[in-house]
Design an enzyme around this catalytic site. Structure first.
Site, PDB file in Angstrom:
ATOM      1  N   TYR A 201      50.647  36.311  24.399  1.00  0.00           N
ATOM      2  CA  TYR A 201      51.745  37.006  25.183  1.00  0.00           C
ATOM      3  C   TYR A 201      51.471  38.615  25.033  1.00  0.00           C
ATOM      4  CZ  TYR A 201      53.823  33.066  26.871  1.00  0.00           C
ATOM      5  OH  TYR A 201      53.960  31.798  27.652  1.00  0.00           O
TER       6      TYR A 201
ATOM      7  N   ASN B 121      47.818  31.672  50.902  1.00  0.00           N
ATOM      8  CA  ASN B 121      47.094  31.609  49.884  1.00  0.00           C
ATOM      9  C   ASN B 121      45.492  31.489  50.309  1.00  0.00           C
ATOM     10  OD1 ASN B 121      45.673  30.418  47.565  1.00  0.00           O
ATOM     11  ND2 ASN B 121      47.430  29.235  46.950  1.00  0.00           N
TER      12      ASN B 121
ATOM     13  N   ASP C 181      55.870  38.293  35.139  1.00  0.00           N
ATOM     14  CA  ASP C 181      55.342  39.584  34.959  1.00  0.00           C
ATOM     15  C   ASP C 181      56.402  40.673  35.175  1.00  0.00           C
ATOM     16  OD1 ASP C 181      55.316  39.756  37.734  1.00  0.00           O
ATOM     17  OD2 ASP C 181      53.361  39.126  37.589  1.00  0.00           O
TER      18      ASP C 181
ATOM     19  N   GLN D  45      57.905  31.859  40.024  1.00  0.00           N
ATOM     20  CA  GLN D  45      57.257  31.203  38.676  1.00  0.00           C
ATOM     21  C   GLN D  45      56.470  32.311  38.085  1.00  0.00           C
ATOM     22  OE1 GLN D  45      54.753  27.486  39.964  1.00  0.00           O
ATOM     23  NE2 GLN D  45      55.028  28.752  41.663  1.00  0.00           N
TER      24      GLN D  45
ATOM     25  N   THR E  75      50.679  30.460  45.093  1.00  0.00           N
ATOM     26  CA  THR E  75      50.923  29.322  43.742  1.00  0.00           C
ATOM     27  C   THR E  75      49.905  28.248  44.459  1.00  0.00           C
ATOM     28  OG1 THR E  75      52.188  28.027  43.037  1.00  0.00           O
ATOM     29  CG2 THR E  75      52.861  28.302  45.113  1.00  0.00           C
TER      30      THR E  75
ATOM     31  N   HIS F  88      60.714  30.907  35.465  1.00  0.00           N
ATOM     32  CA  HIS F  88      59.981  30.400  34.164  1.00  0.00           C
ATOM     33  C   HIS F  88      60.072  31.601  33.143  1.00  0.00           C
ATOM     34  CE1 HIS F  88      56.637  27.812  36.269  1.00  0.00           C
ATOM     35  NE2 HIS F  88      57.769  27.311  35.798  1.00  0.00           N
TER      36      HIS F  88
HETATM   37  P1  OAD Z   1      48.026  29.349  39.673  1.00  0.00           P
HETATM   38  O1  OAD Z   1      46.934  30.175  38.633  1.00  0.00           O
HETATM   39  O2  OAD Z   1      47.834  27.958  39.270  1.00  0.00           O
HETATM   40  O3  OAD Z   1      47.548  29.667  41.103  1.00  0.00           O
HETATM   41  C1  OAD Z   1      47.242  30.800  41.470  1.00  0.00           C
HETATM   42  C2  OAD Z   1      47.053  30.666  43.044  1.00  0.00           C
HETATM   43  O4  OAD Z   1      47.054  31.845  43.630  1.00  0.00           O
HETATM   44  C3  OAD Z   1      45.880  29.877  43.333  1.00  0.00           C
HETATM   45  O5  OAD Z   1      46.118  28.747  44.501  1.00  0.00           O
HETATM   46  C4  OAD Z   1      44.924  30.980  43.935  1.00  0.00           C
HETATM   47  O6  OAD Z   1      44.221  30.576  45.326  1.00  0.00           O
HETATM   48  C5  OAD Z   1      46.196  31.791  44.607  1.00  0.00           C
HETATM   49  N1  OAD Z   1      45.428  33.206  44.940  1.00  0.00           N
HETATM   50  C6  OAD Z   1      44.644  34.002  44.159  1.00  0.00           C
HETATM   51  N2  OAD Z   1      44.741  35.233  44.562  1.00  0.00           N
HETATM   52  C7  OAD Z   1      45.678  35.470  45.639  1.00  0.00           C
HETATM   53  C8  OAD Z   1      45.859  36.233  46.345  1.00  0.00           C
HETATM   54  N3  OAD Z   1      45.443  37.573  46.322  1.00  0.00           N
HETATM   55  N4  OAD Z   1      47.114  36.353  47.081  1.00  0.00           N
HETATM   56  C9  OAD Z   1      47.588  35.056  47.370  1.00  0.00           C
HETATM   57  N5  OAD Z   1      47.290  33.829  46.498  1.00  0.00           N
HETATM   58  C10 OAD Z   1      46.415  34.055  45.697  1.00  0.00           C
HETATM   59  O7  OAD Z   1      49.498  30.029  39.269  1.00  0.00           O
HETATM   60  P2  OAD Z   1      50.817  29.355  39.336  1.00  0.00           P
HETATM   61  O8  OAD Z   1      51.022  28.370  40.759  1.00  0.00           O
HETATM   62  O9  OAD Z   1      52.128  30.645  39.695  1.00  0.00           O
HETATM   63  O10 OAD Z   1      53.619  28.459  33.864  1.00  0.00           O
HETATM   64  O11 OAD Z   1      51.056  28.577  38.308  1.00  0.00           O
HETATM   65  C11 OAD Z   1      52.100  28.052  38.212  1.00  0.00           C
HETATM   66  C12 OAD Z   1      52.581  27.837  36.665  1.00  0.00           C
HETATM   67  O12 OAD Z   1      51.239  27.318  35.927  1.00  0.00           O
HETATM   68  C13 OAD Z   1      52.852  29.210  36.060  1.00  0.00           C
HETATM   69  O13 OAD Z   1      54.236  29.677  36.194  1.00  0.00           O
HETATM   70  C14 OAD Z   1      52.720  28.944  34.751  1.00  0.00           C
HETATM   71  C15 OAD Z   1      51.311  28.223  34.762  1.00  0.00           C
HETATM   72  O14 OAD Z   1      50.748  27.588  33.662  1.00  0.00           O
HETATM   73  C16 OAD Z   1      54.012  28.882  32.615  1.00  0.00           C
HETATM   74  O15 OAD Z   1      53.545  29.657  32.027  1.00  0.00           O
HETATM   75  C17 OAD Z   1      55.222  28.023  32.268  1.00  0.00           C
END
Ligand code: OAD
Length: 248
Positions: A70, A219, A107, A104, A194, A122
């Protein structure tokens, strides 16, 4: 970015006509600020996945390791600045009568960009909570050294933990309910950055669609949410969202 301008225009007119808008964001929205996503390249830390570190078991087993992770992530967040995607979401909030942002992300970049009506599903990486008495405290504004002593509660000396909702833990009371309620009555739901692989947050966007909202997914990659969406804008949110606003 080579998105069909007709798709941008369709998203723009849906947003312009909307009275209630829910925006759901994930790590991808902060990717252009230099914060690694969880599941993309750079998502691993010292060989661990987020699912191995963001759990109460991982913290019990090795709190120093979890704090190092962290502290590393927080250092990156502190050095980062909101990008045009964050700012476009602030502008959507300004334009529509009823707005909610459910993120979610932990930051802190949405509030720093100026978002006001925001649910941090979160938690927030810049806050810690006592494992004994539950008191919360803001972490100092400068990054801590990874191996600095573990932080202790000023009131009871208990071990502090990041104020984050980890895998297997309950969400703060009312937070999910509010997000689902807003999804159920939104005219437009925008999901941005996401992977839609973590539930229940992914279900918020899908519930909005089922209840009749127009679902826009932003996305570069195809996901379960983009498959369900009315419009999938396959590009980076820092370019796509400003383009949608410019077209409305
Ligand atoms: P992920 O890392 O799972 O997904 C990120 C998404 O962002 C992917 O689908 C990428 O294709 C997309 N992406 C990448 N660059 C991008 C950009 N410039 N513009 C738009 N999209 C882009 O992240 P989350 O979906 O946020 O939880 O993950 C959900 C949760 O899982 C998080 O909150 C975290 C994690 O484990 C905890 O820490 C509790």
């Amino acid at each position: 970015m080579s998105i069909d301008p007709a798709l941008i225009a369709a998203a723009a007119s849906a947003l312009a006509a909307a009275r209630r808008v829910l925006v759901l964001t994930g790590a991808g929205v902060s990717a252009e600020s230099g914060i690694p996503t969880f599941r993309g390249a750079g998502g691993l830390w010292e060989g661990f996945r987020a699912e191995d570190l963001a759990t109460p078991e991982a913290f019990r087993e090795d709190p120093a390791r979890v704090w190092r992770w962290y502290r590393w992530r927080r250092g990156i967040c502190l050095a980062a600045a909101p990008n045009p995607g964050h700012l476009a979401i602030v502008e959507i909030e300004r334009r529509v009568p009823a707005f909610l942002l459910a993120t979610q992300n932990v930051d802190g970049l949405h509030p720093r960009a100026g978002s006001r009506k925001i649910l941090e599903l979160h938690g927030n990486i810049h806050r810690a909570r006592c494992t004994l008495c539950g008191r919360k405290r803001d972490l100092p504004p400068e990054p801590e050294a990874p191996h600095a002593p573990l932080p202790a509660c000023a009131a009871c000396d208990g071990l502090l933990r990041p104020d984050i909702v980890w895998f297997g833990e309950a969400y703060a009371e009312g937070v999910l309910e509010t997000a689902f309620e807003e999804a159920g009555r939104a005219d437009v739901v925008v999901s941005a950055g996401t992977s839609g692989s973590v539930y229940p947050p992914a279900a918020i966007a899908l519930a909005g669609k089922r209840a009749g909202a127009f679902l826009i997914d932003v996305n570069p990659a195809a996901t379960e949410i983009s498959a369900a969406a009315d419009i999938h804008l396959a590009g980076p949110s820092g370019e796509v969202l400003p383009a949608v606003l410019a077209a409305s």
